[in-house]
Every structure is written in structure tokens, then in C-alpha cells.
Design a protein around this motif. Structure first.
Motif, PDB file in Angstrom:
ATOM      1  N   UNK A 206       4.799  -2.288   0.773  1.00 38.77           N
ATOM      2  CA  UNK A 206       3.555  -1.571   1.002  1.00 38.77           C
ATOM      3  C   UNK A 206       3.369  -1.251   2.483  1.00 38.77           C
ATOM      4  N   UNK A 207       3.736  -2.183   3.348  1.00 40.95           N
ATOM      5  CA  UNK A 207       3.558  -1.962   4.782  1.00 40.95           C
ATOM      6  C   UNK A 207       4.455  -0.838   5.298  1.00 40.95           C
ATOM      7  N   UNK A 208       5.550  -0.568   4.596  1.00 45.40           N
ATOM      8  CA  UNK A 208       6.449   0.513   4.993  1.00 45.40           C
ATOM      9  C   UNK A 208       6.152   1.823   4.261  1.00 45.40           C
ATOM     10  N   UNK A 209       5.138   1.809   3.412  1.00 46.72           N
ATOM     11  CA  UNK A 209       4.814   3.007   2.639  1.00 46.72           C
ATOM     12  C   UNK A 209       3.648   3.758   3.269  1.00 46.72           C
ATOM     13  N   UNK A 210       3.360   4.944   2.728  1.00 47.38           N
ATOM     14  CA  UNK A 210       2.196   5.723   3.152  1.00 47.38           C
ATOM     15  C   UNK A 210       1.202   5.867   1.997  1.00 47.38           C
ATOM     16  N   UNK A 211       1.344   5.024   0.979  1.00 48.78           N
ATOM     17  CA  UNK A 211       0.539   5.124  -0.235  1.00 48.78           C
ATOM     18  C   UNK A 211      -0.781   4.378  -0.039  1.00 48.78           C
ATOM     19  N   UNK A 212      -1.801   5.107   0.414  1.00 48.23           N
ATOM     20  CA  UNK A 212      -3.084   4.485   0.706  1.00 48.23           C
ATOM     21  C   UNK A 212      -3.674   3.790  -0.515  1.00 48.23           C
ATOM     22  N   UNK A 213      -3.575   4.437  -1.655  1.00 44.54           N
ATOM     23  CA  UNK A 213      -4.189   3.886  -2.863  1.00 44.54           C
ATOM     24  C   UNK A 213      -3.513   2.586  -3.284  1.00 44.54           C
TER      25      UNK A 213
ATOM     26  N   UNK B  30      -7.042  16.795  13.257  1.00 43.71           N
ATOM     27  CA  UNK B  30      -8.181  15.921  12.982  1.00 43.71           C
ATOM     28  C   UNK B  30      -7.926  15.104  11.713  1.00 43.71           C
ATOM     29  N   UNK B  31      -7.475  15.762  10.677  1.00 48.79           N
ATOM     30  CA  UNK B  31      -7.213  15.065   9.411  1.00 48.79           C
ATOM     31  C   UNK B  31      -6.096  14.041   9.570  1.00 48.79           C
ATOM     32  N   UNK B  32      -5.087  14.387  10.359  1.00 40.67           N
ATOM     33  CA  UNK B  32      -3.986  13.444  10.588  1.00 40.67           C
ATOM     34  C   UNK B  32      -4.490  12.178  11.274  1.00 40.67           C
ATOM     35  N   UNK B  33      -5.323  12.324  12.301  1.00 37.47           N
ATOM     36  CA  UNK B  33      -5.825  11.162  13.026  1.00 37.47           C
ATOM     37  C   UNK B  33      -6.701  10.281  12.137  1.00 37.47           C
ATOM     38  N   UNK B  34      -7.540  10.912  11.320  1.00 39.48           N
ATOM     39  CA  UNK B  34      -8.394  10.151  10.403  1.00 39.48           C
ATOM     40  C   UNK B  34      -7.535   9.411   9.380  1.00 39.48           C
ATOM     41  N   UNK B  35      -6.575  10.119   8.795  1.00 34.70           N
ATOM     42  CA  UNK B  35      -5.714   9.482   7.787  1.00 34.70           C
ATOM     43  C   UNK B  35      -4.874   8.374   8.407  1.00 34.70           C
ATOM     44  N   UNK B  36      -4.351   8.611   9.604  1.00 38.27           N
ATOM     45  CA  UNK B  36      -3.529   7.604  10.257  1.00 38.27           C
ATOM     46  C   UNK B  36      -4.338   6.344  10.572  1.00 38.27           C
ATOM     47  N   UNK B  37      -5.570   6.537  11.017  1.00 37.99           N
ATOM     48  CA  UNK B  37      -6.445   5.382  11.268  1.00 37.99           C
ATOM     49  C   UNK B  37      -6.679   4.601   9.978  1.00 37.99           C
ATOM     50  N   UNK B  38      -6.961   5.332   8.907  1.00 37.83           N
ATOM     51  CA  UNK B  38      -7.214   4.702   7.612  1.00 37.83           C
ATOM     52  C   UNK B  38      -5.987   3.924   7.141  1.00 37.83           C
ATOM     53  N   UNK B  39      -4.812   4.524   7.275  1.00 33.65           N
ATOM     54  CA  UNK B  39      -3.578   3.852   6.846  1.00 33.65           C
ATOM     55  C   UNK B  39      -3.334   2.582   7.653  1.00 33.65           C
ATOM     56  N   UNK B  40      -3.535   2.651   8.956  1.00 33.77           N
ATOM     57  CA  UNK B  40      -3.312   1.479   9.806  1.00 33.77           C
ATOM     58  C   UNK B  40      -4.329   0.376   9.534  1.00 33.77           C
ATOM     59  N   UNK B  41      -5.589   0.761   9.286  1.00 36.75           N
ATOM     60  CA  UNK B  41      -6.593  -0.243   8.924  1.00 36.75           C
ATOM     61  C   UNK B  41      -6.209  -0.934   7.608  1.00 36.75           C
ATOM     62  N   UNK B  42      -5.746  -0.158   6.641  1.00 41.55           N
ATOM     63  CA  UNK B  42      -5.333  -0.738   5.356  1.00 41.55           C
ATOM     64  C   UNK B  42      -4.139  -1.665   5.541  1.00 41.55           C
TER      65      UNK B  42
ATOM     66  N   UNK C  57     -15.694   4.048   1.498  1.00 40.99           N
ATOM     67  CA  UNK C  57     -14.297   3.739   1.794  1.00 40.99           C
ATOM     68  C   UNK C  57     -13.394   4.160   0.653  1.00 40.99           C
ATOM     69  N   UNK C  58     -13.783   3.821  -0.567  1.00 42.38           N
ATOM     70  CA  UNK C  58     -12.953   4.179  -1.713  1.00 42.38           C
ATOM     71  C   UNK C  58     -12.935   5.686  -1.940  1.00 42.38           C
ATOM     72  N   UNK C  59     -14.050   6.356  -1.649  1.00 45.84           N
ATOM     73  CA  UNK C  59     -14.073   7.813  -1.783  1.00 45.84           C
ATOM     74  C   UNK C  59     -13.080   8.458  -0.819  1.00 45.84           C
ATOM     75  N   UNK C  60     -13.036   7.982   0.423  1.00 48.99           N
ATOM     76  CA  UNK C  60     -12.135   8.572   1.413  1.00 48.99           C
ATOM     77  C   UNK C  60     -10.677   8.257   1.091  1.00 48.99           C
ATOM     78  N   UNK C  61     -10.403   7.030   0.656  1.00 50.79           N
ATOM     79  CA  UNK C  61      -9.035   6.674   0.267  1.00 50.79           C
ATOM     80  C   UNK C  61      -8.563   7.550  -0.882  1.00 50.79           C
TER      81      UNK C  61
ATOM     82  N   UNK D 145     -15.648   3.640   6.537  1.00 46.81           N
ATOM     83  CA  UNK D 145     -14.355   3.097   6.117  1.00 46.81           C
ATOM     84  C   UNK D 145     -13.712   2.278   7.217  1.00 46.81           C
ATOM     85  N   UNK D 146     -13.766   2.807   8.430  1.00 48.01           N
ATOM     86  CA  UNK D 146     -13.184   2.092   9.559  1.00 48.01           C
ATOM     87  C   UNK D 146     -13.890   0.748   9.761  1.00 48.01           C
TER      88      UNK D 146
END
Length: 227
Positions: free
Chosen positions: A103-110, A73-85, A136-140, A186-187
């Protein structure tokens, strides 16, 4: 150095017009790669796919109460957030004339969000009036603190440490009453502001004075006096 295997194994390749190759016709496989002659799919399209999957897992998780769904569940939420960013960062690049490939090749959400936020600020967009910004910022920030390199929920064990121990997913807790609305907010927030930039690009291409199908100011507003 050992060579990587080729990415053109004909046993697992299809062509949309002619069907499977002769080699793949003799191989029973549940997954294959197909040349479909479309343009490359976007971050936004893939984000939607992951968001739909996340919503289904959240619904099942809430019904079952099974605690061992935390990692997927956490992976899917994080992956969605990363792709939206990344979808937003890509549009920022198209509007600003520079695609930040690093940045597009990184996983650094912040880092991705900071880049997008600073550009939106400097460019005069009204995103700070969006009532979903705080969630949104809280979840990131939460995901950045817990899984900054994006490996914790994919592998269960991270290459990072916390409080003197190697990070593992079984030490992660979820408060669904906060996570679910924060994810939805966030989405929606990231999707809207990516669409704002996309529609501006389209308006130029279509020679529109005003977008006939999209209102950039149609977002939930922060209450007056709280900005």
C-alpha cells in the motif's frame, strides 16, 4: 536489457560536512543530492511540505482566476492527501506490528484509506465522531474516481479511460467552494489521527501515564444524534 543509470553521479553530490565533491565543484547545477546524516524523512513531514505549497497555489488561483492552474493545483492537493494517508498507514503498521509495504508503494487512495479505516474501527478509535470524516471520505472517493492511478495531474494524460475516451486533465472541473474546505478538513483529519497513534507510541517510550502535550480527543465532534 538497458541498465539504469547509477544514482551516485559525483557531479551532483554534496556532503553536509565537507561540502561539494571535486566533480560537483566544477559543475554548475541548481539541484543536487546531499548526504545530511539525518534519519529518513517521514510521510508526514513531506505531506506538510506539499500542503503548504497547495495552500499557496490555492490562494494564487483564487486571486487570479486562471483556469489553466487546474492540473498543478489538483496534483498538489492529491499528493498531500496521498502522503497523509501513507503517514497514517505507516503509523497503523507500527501500532499493529505490520507495515503494508504494498500500500505504501501504491497510489490507490481508496485502498490505503480502507486499510486504515478498518484497523481504526477494529481497534476502537473514535474517528467516526470526527466531524471532518465525511469531507475526508468525499475527497478520497472523488480523487479515486477521477485519478485512481495518480498519473492524470502529473502528466496531463492518464493511462485510464472515462466514458470511452482517454482521461485528460482538461476535462476535470473544480468547485473551489467545496474543494478548499474539503482539503483543509481532510488534511486536519488525517494529520490528527496519525498523530494520535504516534503519540501513543511516544507515550510508551517516554513512560507517560498521560501525554503532557497532546490531547487525542481534541477534534471537532459530530453533532450528537447524527452518528
Amino acid at each position: 536489457m538497458k541498465q539504469k543509470p547509477p544514482a551516485d553521479d559525483p557531479r551532483f553530490h554534496h556532503e553536509i560536512w565537507t561540502g561539494p565533491t571535486a566533480e560537483s565543484a566544477d559543475t554548475v547545477s541548481g539541484i543536487y543530492y546531499v548526504e545530511n546524516h539525518n534519519g529518513q524523512s517521514s510521510y508526514a513531514e513531506l505531506a506538510l511540505d506539499f500542503q503548504m505549497a497547495a495552500d499557496l497555489v490555492i490562494e494564487t488561483y483564487q486571486k487570479s482566476g486562471m483556469g489553466n492552474w487546474t492540473a498543478p493545483l489538483s496534483h498538489l492537493v492529491r499528493q498531500t492527501l496521498e502522503l497523509r494517508l501513507k503517514a497514517l498507514a505507516d503509523m497503523v503498521g507500527q501500532k499493529g506490528g505490520k507495515i503494508e509495504t504494498r500500500l505504501l508503494y501504491s497510489h490507490d487512495l481508496k485502498a490505503i484509506w480502507t486499510h486504515c479505516r478498518d484497523w481504526l474501527d477494529q481497534s476502537g478509535y473514535r474517528f467516526r465522531e470526527d466531524a471532518r470524516l465525511a469531507q475526508t471520505e468525499r475527497l478520497i472517493e472523488a480523487f479515486h474516481a477521477i485519478d485512481p492511478s495518480g498519473d492524470l495531474f502529473r502528466f496531463g494524460i492518464s493511462n485510464r479511460t472515462a466514458f470511452g475516451k482517454q482521461k485528460s486533465y482538461d476535462r476535470v472541473g473544480l468547485i473551489m467552494e467545496i474543494l478548499v474546505p474539503d482539503f483543509a478538513a481532510s488534511d486536519g483529519f488525517l494529520q490528527h489521527w496519525e498523530a494520535v497513534l504516534l503519540r501513543e507510541i511516544m507515550a510508551i517510550e517516554m513512560n507517560w501515564d498521560k501525554d503532557p502535550f497532546f490531547d487525542p480527543n481534541d477534534f471537532p465532534k459530530v453533532a450528537t444524534g447524527t452518528l
